[in-house]
Design an enzyme around this catalytic site. Structure first.
Site, short mmCIF file in Angstrom:
data_model
loop_
_atom_site.label_atom_id
_atom_site.label_comp_id
_atom_site.label_asym_id
_atom_site.label_seq_id
_atom_site.Cartn_x
_atom_site.Cartn_y
_atom_site.Cartn_z
CG HIS A 82 -0.48 0.22 2.52
ND1 HIS A 82 -0.17 -0.79 3.40
CD2 HIS A 82 -0.22 1.38 3.19
CE1 HIS A 82 0.24 -0.28 4.55
NE2 HIS A 82 0.23 1.04 4.44
CG ASP A 219 0.52 -4.12 2.88
OD1 ASP A 219 0.96 -3.60 1.84
OD2 ASP A 219 -0.20 -3.50 3.70
CB SER A 644 2.60 1.68 6.54
OG SER A 644 1.34 1.63 7.14
#
Length: 712
Positions: A82, A219, A644
């Site tokens: 992402h 991810d 992240s």
């Protein structure tokens, strides 16, 4: 006064004992946490973690909103899927849909441009500049005057640091304005997409599984940093060469087990651990509900306006993904506040602090009353800012307002311009205005703006900024605005950069005209914000100095709220119990993918992935305890947005995972850390390597990285 307050904090550092795994520590604090690191089993010397020029910290980088790390000497960067999504979307078309199908460059020549918004920041130096920011400020300044003097000093520190244009510098506040550090980062602006698995792997479970556990999502994605042949950052060019990173992380496929220690390094965005009960109640009762309502309505408009058009869906994919993430986090905060009354917990802490301050505090006798007053003013202007955002919720209007503001600011000497509109910022403004062409459709923007104007009209008139109502277009006038504007054309939009304010005032473009008409009313809100911020910057640091002294007296941890600067946290691989009778974690496996797969979005498992799982082609990535390939795992590390893509390392500093999310029950950790239920979610590096080998055959990248495989 400030000098006497600042110096004890520098001495305090992390002197107070850490509480469980709470704390997003500045690297220089780590040597004071040796006993904690040793307690959980970390073997990397704390002094190495404090030195940004040494392994492993020298391999940790920022993407300007996400975290990442170098995993080869040739500028190869690993981060979340992402986090690379904008680069994936930028290069996707309905014919070559890298979102759905994934992308792999088998050679360097096949790597795709990440676009002007895809950047890599390498932090090289951090220095305390508190005295240079705060020393000698007159106590008689108004809030606005004080804020502008602080901003002026910060801009001078940045200009001094950026004498070498290869660097991007910043001077963020720590402890809510008690300390300031200057951060010097090498800014690499030629960054290319190397590899991303299919969205069916990289976002398996989609928004339904976002913030949930168990998860089974790969991810991850890979980028590469390029520089000029002289080794210095350069604009994108075919002549550029891979950046020779000073260090990179060794990847360990040996895996982890329950209870193993982990280190996590990255750039967490924002936390609010030191905010007052009144600030929590404002967020809980006013700010967050308004935000949830606005985002929910906006997403509904986008869904209706893009329905049935694949090109529109691709263009707004990143916008929708980002909005959904913010929405679920904000709703999770509200649910968390409902589940545990954090405001009531803070009430008790606040009462204890105020009693302590009356007995032991050495600061101003009016501090607590001043504190309540400035926070009240902050809430009031925040409501007006929310209303103004609704009134201007159009990408074309935002572009016009930015361009006109830039024209006005460029009439001033560079040092006197507002932050964000100096010459150093022009390239970023160009990048944002250019990026719009990948995520904009006029009819969709018009539908969003019409809905936003309706929402604005329904807000309490008391929070409408003065003078704005009379300037806004009627909903039935929007057709003419969008029909007659030229700002939807990227070249014509960019052509406004460099024009003087008079050119804007004479323009017949309806969005330019609207931006000009709204400037004074909108600027008045900005001026009120400066006054409020200046008063906050005067009072809050005094409060924080007292809070730190109080916490030290209780033996509690002293670390600054997250502010997008490099931090280290640590913890262990840990399950948790979200409610009575239920225990979750700490690992999920590839079998869980088949259990969840329905063949419908967002639970589609690519055939190549399903076949490899069914055939049990697990190779060296099979966990000896689980008997299969682990996908995701939980840890007790203290993380938030911005983490992240953060490197999750084992006790030796080897890469064993990537942080990408938190459990739903953990979302309120931005305000209050509850060690019993706070868990971060990570991609197990073994799943990433297994997908690369068995599913996508990214053999070139597996060969490029240094991978430590388990002993047979």
């Amino acid at each position: 006064m400030f000098k006497s307050l600042v110096l004890p904090v520098a001495l305090l550092g992390a002197a107070a004992a850490a509480n469980a795994d709470e704390g997003q520590w500045q690297p220089h604090q780590l040597p004071q946490l040796k006993s904690e690191l040793k307690r959980i089993g970390i073997t990397i010397p704390a002094e190495s973690l404090a030195d940004l020029s040494k392994h492993p910290m020298s391999a940790i980088v920022s993407l300007g909103g996400c975290s990442a790390s170098f995993v080869s000497p040739d500028g190869l960067v690993v981060t979340n899927h992402h986090c690379g999504y904008s680069a994936i979307q930028r290069n996707s078309t309905p014919e070559h849909n890298y979102i759905a199908n994934g992308f792999l460059a088998k050679t360097r020549a096949q790597e795709l441009p990440g676009g002007p918004n895809t950047l890599v920041y390498v932090t090289e130096k951090v220095e305390n500049v508190t005295d240079r920011v705060l020393k000698g400020l007159s106590p008689n300044l108004s809030g606005k005057e004080r804020h502008e003097q602080v901003e002026s000093r910060i801009k001078a520190l940045i200009a001094e640091c950026e004498s070498d244009k290869a660097y991007r510098c910043s001077v963020p506040a720590f402890h809510r304005g008690l300390e300031y550090y200057r951060i010097k980062q090498l800014m690499i602006r030629d960054v290319r997409l190397v590899y991303a698995p299919s969205n069916h792997i990289g976002d398996f479970g989609g928004d339904i599984d976002n913030y949930e556990w168990p998860r089974q999502v790969g991810d991850f994605s890979f980028l590469r940093a390029y520089v000029g042949k002289d080794g210095r950052p350069a604009d994108p060019s075919p002549d550029n060469v891979p950046y020779k990173s000073k260090d990179f992380l060794v990847v360990s496929a040996e895996g982890l087990k329950n209870g193993d220690p982990i280190l996590l390094a990255g750039y967490p965005g924002r936390t609010s651990r030191y905010k007052l009960p009144s600030e929590i109640r404002f967020a809980r009762d006013v700010d967050y509900p308004a935000k949830v309502g606005s985002i929910t309505a906006d997403l509904s408009v986008i869904a209706a306006a893009t329905m049935g058009n694949p090109n529109y869906n691709v263009r707004y994919a990143s916008v929708v993904k980002s909005a959904n993430n913010v929405l679920k986090k904000t709703q999770g905060l509200l649910d968390g506040f409902a589940r545990k009354d954090i405001a009531a917990i803070k009430d008790i802490q606040d009462a204890e602090f105020r009693n302590w301050y009356k007995q032991h505090g050495s600061g101003s006798k009016t501090l607590l009353a001043d504190l309540d007053a400035v926070i009240g003013a902050d809430m009031a202007v925040s409501r007006q800012e929310f209303a103004l955002n609704e009134a201007t919720h159009s990408d074309l209007l935002k572009s016009a307002r930015t361009l006109y503001k830039l024209a006005i600011e460029r009439q001033k000497p560079d040092a006197q311009r507002e932050a964000g509109y100096q010459e150093r910022d022009v390239s970023f403004i160009k990048a944002r205005l250019t990026r719009l062409e990948q995520s904009f459709v006029p009819s969709v923007d018009q539908a969003r703006y019409a809905a936003a104007l309706t929402r604005y009209a329904k807000l309490d008139a008391k929070i409408h900024p003065a003078g704005v109502d009379a300037l806004l277009p009627a909903p039935d006038a929007l057709d003419a605005l969008y029909k007659n504007t030229q700002l939807a054309d990227t070249a014509k939009r960019l052509a406004w950069i460099g024009k003087d304010p008079d050119a804007f005032r004479k323009s017949d473009d309806p969005f330019i005209q609207l931006a000009v008409r709204m400037y004074d009313a909108a600027n008045a809100v900005d001026e009120r914000r400066k006054e409020v911020d200046g008063n906050l910057e005067r009072v809050i640091p005094q409060y924080m100095a007292a809070v730190i002294a109080w916490k030290k007296s209780l033996g509690k941890p002293v670390y600054p709220d997250a502010n997008s600067t490099l931090r280290v946290t640590f913890g262990t691989v840990s399950p948790y119990s979200p409610r009575d009778g239920i225990t979750k974690g700490p690992f999920t496996t590839v079998e869980g993918i088949l259990e969840k797969a329905t063949g419908k979005e967002p639970f589609i498992a690519p055939a190549s992935l399903s076949d490899a799982i069914k055939a049990k082609r697990y190779d060296v990535f099979k966990d000896p305890v689980l008997g299969t390939v682990p996908v995701n795992f939980l840890s007790s590390a203290d993380t938030t947005g911005g983490n992240s893509g953060s490197a999750v390392m084992n006790k030796r500093g080897q890469l064993v995972g990537l942080n990408f999310d938190s459990t739903y029950e953990s979302i309120t950790k931005d305000w209050y850390f509850d060690s019993a239920i706070t868990r971060a979610i990570h991609v197990d590096i073994r799943y990433m390597l297994w997908v690369m080998k068995e599913v996508d055959h990214a053999d070139n990248l597996l060969k490029e990285m240094t991978i430590k495989y388990p002993k047979k």
